[in-house]
Write a protein that holds these residues in place. Structure first.
Motif, PDB file in Angstrom:
ATOM      1  N   LYS A   1       0.809  -1.279  -0.031  1.00  0.00           N
ATOM      2  CA  LYS A   1      -0.173  -0.041  -0.133  1.00  0.00           C
ATOM      3  C   LYS A   1       0.856   1.286   0.052  1.00  0.00           C
ATOM      4  CE  LYS A   1      -0.743   2.293   3.267  1.00  0.00           C
ATOM      5  NZ  LYS A   1      -0.797   3.178   4.175  1.00  0.00           N
TER       6      LYS A   1
ATOM      7  N   ASN B   1      -9.251   6.935   2.542  1.00  0.00           N
ATOM      8  CA  ASN B   1      -8.061   6.746   1.821  1.00  0.00           C
ATOM      9  C   ASN B   1      -7.247   7.908   1.100  1.00  0.00           C
ATOM     10  OD1 ASN B   1      -6.417   4.335   0.791  1.00  0.00           O
ATOM     11  ND2 ASN B   1      -6.726   5.625  -1.011  1.00  0.00           N
TER      12      ASN B   1
ATOM     13  N   ALA C   1      -6.167   1.893  -1.841  1.00  0.00           N
ATOM     14  CA  ALA C   1      -7.206   1.837  -1.350  1.00  0.00           C
ATOM     15  C   ALA C   1      -7.744   0.191  -0.937  1.00  0.00           C
ATOM     16  CB  ALA C   1      -8.603   2.534  -1.981  1.00  0.00           C
TER      17      ALA C   1
ATOM     18  N   ARG D   1      -5.250  -1.199   1.613  1.00  0.00           N
ATOM     19  CA  ARG D   1      -5.751  -0.614   2.757  1.00  0.00           C
ATOM     20  C   ARG D   1      -6.804  -1.187   3.218  1.00  0.00           C
ATOM     21  NH1 ARG D   1      -4.971   3.175   6.816  1.00  0.00           N
ATOM     22  NH2 ARG D   1      -6.806   4.287   7.647  1.00  0.00           N
TER      23      ARG D   1
END
Length: 316
Positions: A27, A237, A281, A284
């Protein structure tokens, strides 16, 4: 008791981070790469290239920082939410949605004391491999294009740094403020996250309770934590992308630098487009869902009760 809550919250954080850290590394690297300097096309591509160039443990660069500081971070977050919920409740009555959101806001504000320096150090270690790989690629391309050059220099070997070295350098050059770079962006991410997460988790968890006085089954707490965590993670995000960019001390070749939240937001929007705010995103969401699912199970059941439930029952 408060000590038990802190211990359970800390253990929950340790278990969760160990399980999902490689996805968190992907990420960070996906969020930091800018247009024209893309090293990775997806999470799986990032993890495969990381293993090839840095070995299996390359996926855990920065994990020591997280494992060290996630205990106080998760403990503060979960205990603070309980503290604010307790003091906002009137005579033990059910909290209104607004009060649940205020409790989450208080928890998110408290946790940044630990979260900001933890994220600051973790991001430098996680992104170091991406920058080193990019420099090696640029050096190899330069060698191929300058075939007429004699005795071209070998690509520079990556100098591995540690969290201790980064901390020492920041304290010497900028003082304690150096470890809190990106504090505003961290607040901008963590406060809305907690405002969304805690009320959503509490209400989802209640759906699995047959009796208000009896805890929900552990699988209900796990699924509630997963759903609430992933929902809140995706919602904030864009703030996480901004925070990651601002906290990165080193940049790749021809990558932008930023002077603050507004400058970062403007440059990302103009040069990379609005979709850039959704970078990482899904990573995450994959990180936060099991992280908070595990955290809530361990925290609400209690590690001692959890271990006892795993043991065979003996009749008296």
């Amino acid at each position: 008791s408060l000590p038990a809550k802190l211990i359970n919250g800390g253990i929950a954080g340790l278990i969760g981070v160990t399980c999902v850290f490689p996805i968190d590394l992907a990420k960070t690297r996906l969020q930091n790469q800018q247009n024209g300097q893309r090293m990775y096309t997806s999470m799986s591509d990032c993890l495969i290239k990381t293993i090839r160039s840095e070995g299996y443990f390359g996926m855990y660069r920065g994990a020591a920082v997280n494992l060290t500081l996630v205990t106080p971070e998760k403990a503060i977050k979960l205990a603070a939410n309980d503290f604010f919920r307790h003091h906002l409740s009137k005579d033990g009555k059910k909290l209104t949605l607004l009060r649940e959101m205020l409790a989450g806001c208080g928890a998110g504000t408290c946790q940044v004391i630990v979260t900001t320096p933890m994220e600051m150090l973790k991001i430098q270690l996680q992104d170091a491999g991406r920058i080193a790989a990019q420099k090696k690629l640029m050096a190899a391309q330069a060698q191929l294009s300058s075939s007429s050059a004699v005795g071209s220099a070998e690509p520079a070997v990556e100098r591995r740094t540690t969290a201790t070295q980064i901390t020492r350098e920041l304290l010497q050059s900028k003082g304690i403020a150096g470890l809190y770079k990106g504090l505003g962006a961290t607040l901008l991410r963590d406060v809305p996250f907690s405002i969304v997460y805690f009320p959503l988790f509490a209400n989802l968890n209640k759906l699995g309770q047959n009796d208000p006085n009896i805890k929900a089954p552990f699988y209900v707490s796990f699924l509630s934590g997963c759903v609430a965590g992933s929902t809140a993670a995706v919602a904030v995000n864009p703030c996480d992308v901004i925070k990651t960019r601002l906290q990165s001390l080193q940049r790749g070749v021809n990558e932008d630098t930023y002077s603050g939240i507004l400058d970062c937001t403007k440059k990302i929007w103009q040069k990379e487009g609005p979709m850039a705010f959704l970078k990482g995103a899904y990573c995450r969401a994959l990180v936060i869902a099991p992280l908070f699912g595990i955290a809530q199970v361990v925290y609400f059941i209690g590690i001692a009760e959890f271990l006892l439930d795993m043991l065979p029952k003996h009749q008296a």
